[in-house]
Scaffold this motif. Structure first.
Motif, short mmCIF file in Angstrom:
data_model
loop_
_atom_site.label_atom_id
_atom_site.label_comp_id
_atom_site.label_asym_id
_atom_site.label_seq_id
_atom_site.Cartn_x
_atom_site.Cartn_y
_atom_site.Cartn_z
N MET A 60 0.39 -3.19 -6.50
CA MET A 60 0.88 -1.74 -5.91
C MET A 60 -0.37 -0.93 -5.71
SD MET A 60 3.92 0.50 -7.29
CE MET A 60 3.45 2.26 -7.63
N LEU A 61 -0.86 -0.93 -4.53
CA LEU A 61 -2.31 -0.14 -4.26
C LEU A 61 -1.91 1.20 -3.72
CD1 LEU A 61 -5.25 -0.36 -4.06
CD2 LEU A 61 -5.01 -1.29 -1.70
N ILE A 62 -2.45 2.23 -4.43
CA ILE A 62 -2.14 3.56 -4.27
C ILE A 62 -3.47 4.00 -3.51
CG2 ILE A 62 -1.83 5.84 -5.16
CD1 ILE A 62 0.08 4.45 -7.36
N GLY A 81 0.71 -1.45 0.04
CA GLY A 81 -0.01 -0.16 -0.08
C GLY A 81 0.92 1.09 -0.16
N ILE A 82 0.62 2.00 -1.10
CA ILE A 82 1.44 3.37 -1.11
C ILE A 82 0.35 4.40 -0.65
CG2 ILE A 82 2.51 5.05 -2.40
CD1 ILE A 82 3.73 3.06 -3.74
N VAL A 83 0.22 5.03 0.74
CA VAL A 83 -0.67 6.13 1.26
C VAL A 83 0.05 7.35 1.32
CG1 VAL A 83 -1.76 4.20 2.41
CG2 VAL A 83 0.11 5.55 3.72
N GLY A 84 -0.87 8.28 1.56
CA GLY A 84 -0.54 9.75 1.69
C GLY A 84 -1.79 10.83 1.25
N ILE A 89 -0.79 -2.26 -11.08
CA ILE A 89 -0.73 -1.19 -10.42
C ILE A 89 -2.17 -0.66 -10.13
CG2 ILE A 89 0.12 1.35 -10.06
CD1 ILE A 89 2.36 0.24 -11.55
N ALA A 90 -2.86 -0.24 -9.10
CA ALA A 90 -4.19 0.25 -8.85
C ALA A 90 -3.95 1.52 -8.05
CB ALA A 90 -4.95 -0.78 -8.03
N ASP A 91 -4.56 2.42 -9.10
CA ASP A 91 -4.49 3.91 -8.47
C ASP A 91 -5.74 4.20 -7.90
OD1 ASP A 91 -3.87 6.45 -7.97
OD2 ASP A 91 -3.32 7.15 -10.08
N GLU A 92 -6.11 4.27 -6.74
CA GLU A 92 -7.21 4.65 -6.05
C GLU A 92 -8.49 3.84 -7.03
OE1 GLU A 92 -7.75 8.00 -3.88
OE2 GLU A 92 -5.73 8.73 -4.20
N PRO A 93 -8.40 2.58 -6.89
CA PRO A 93 -9.45 1.83 -7.64
C PRO A 93 -10.91 2.02 -7.39
CG PRO A 93 -8.20 0.44 -6.67
CD PRO A 93 -7.56 1.47 -6.10
N THR A 94 -11.04 2.41 -5.92
CA THR A 94 -12.41 2.33 -5.46
C THR A 94 -12.85 4.00 -5.19
OG1 THR A 94 -11.63 2.42 -3.19
CG2 THR A 94 -12.24 0.15 -4.49
#
Length: 324
Positions: A211-213, A39-42, A179-184
């Protein structure tokens, strides 16, 4: 031997503007292992999406450019790969799910045509076999009446269905990294849960690294095994989900966790981190979080801390821990 599918080292992605060169990603380092979910968060503006576009080789140039560092995918440095090579890797070895599926799907092509196009480009299958694989992928992501769906246009589908189609397209060629860029982000809560369960099942069944952003810590707690916390284009803390949620080291990570509402505690006001994320390149020296940090001292505004490894194997970029 290293088990890293993706290894990003000191990546610097900049954009040219009237004000000069702006560092959107400023020396980020992290890795993703085979079969894991990172998870990549911020907050918005921390450089999460630019990081994902850099890995995919999709940073618009001009004005964007990768000015330094390396992106190693199975040992190959993607920053030196040609556009022809990147077209082979994209969709085949590395796939991406974007935030808004309506802007990612072509509105004038049927769902089936778009799925089959990607499959045929990367696998060289016949039209008939590509059709059957597309149908299988749509069924795999939990969609029904797929033969009718193949003939539908994107605007005829709900948001959740479009996002499932995007996941089917991303997984069609069995990529090693998703790579999932804020998929929800654009979905309601019940559909969010279904999409996240779907991604987790695909991760377990197909052993795909993800890689879940996201900025949603609830999603991270449920989905991920490791977290990298980003702030102002850098990783400020990295470690296992258990370690970071139980004992966050960086004041920014603590602020993010404290911002999550707790049903067990009644409060008059929800906590929020004071101030805003600085514009990229606005802080020339010192820790980028220092202006918003309640624990900052003189060294924080003068010197930039390095990413330091702690006793439990986690990493933190903070002078408080350097001092200790």
């Amino acid at each position: 031997m290293s088990n890293h599918v993706l290894e990003v080292n000191d990546l610097q992605t900049c954009f040219s503007s009237k004000e000069g060169t702006i560092p959107a990603v400023n020396g980020i380092t992290f890795h993703v292992d085979a079969g894991e979910i990172l998870g990549i968060v911020g907050e918005s503006g921390c450089g999460k999406s630019v990081t994902s576009l850099s890995v995919m080789g999709l940073v618009p140039s001009p004005p964007g450019n990768i000015n330094g560092g390396e992106i190693l995918f199975n040992g190959e440095d993607l920053t030196k790969a040609t556009e022809k090579r990147m077209r082979t890797i994209r969709g085949n070895d590395i796939a991406m799910i974007f935030q808004e599926p309506m802007t990612s799907l072509n509105p004038v092509y049927k769902i089936g045509d778009q799925l089959m196009e990607g499959i045929r480009i990367h696998t060289k299958l016949s039209k008939k076999k590509a059709y059957l694989q597309a149908v299988d992928m749509l069924e795999l992501v939990g969609l029904s009446r797929v033969t009718d769906l193949m003939k539908s246009y994107p605007h005829q589908l709900s948001g959740g269905m479009r996002q499932r189609v995007m996941i089917a397209m991303a997984m069609a060629c069995d990529p090693k990294l998703l790579i999932a860029d804020e998929p929800t982000t654009a979905l309601d809560v019940t559909i969010q849960k279904q999409i996240l369960n779907l991604m987790k099942n695909l991760n377990e069944k197909m052993d795909t690294a993800i890689m879940l952003i996201t900025h949603d810590l609830g999603v991270v707690a449920e989905m991920c095994s490791r977290i990298a916390v980003m702030y102002s284009g850098k990783v400020v803390e990295e470690g296992s989900v258990q370690d970071i949620f139980r004992d966050p080291k960086h004041p920014y990570t603590k602020g993010l966790i404290d911002s999550v509402p707790d049903m067990r505690v009644k409060k008059d006001r929800l906590y929020s981190i004071p101030g805003n994320v600085p514009k990229p390149g606005a802080i020339k020296q010192g820790c980028a979080f220092a202006p918003r940090c309640g624990q900052a001292f003189s060294r924080c505004t003068k010197e930039t801390p390095e990413l330091l490894e702690t006793d439990n194997g986690a990493k933190v970029r903070c002078w408080l821990h350097h001092e200790q």
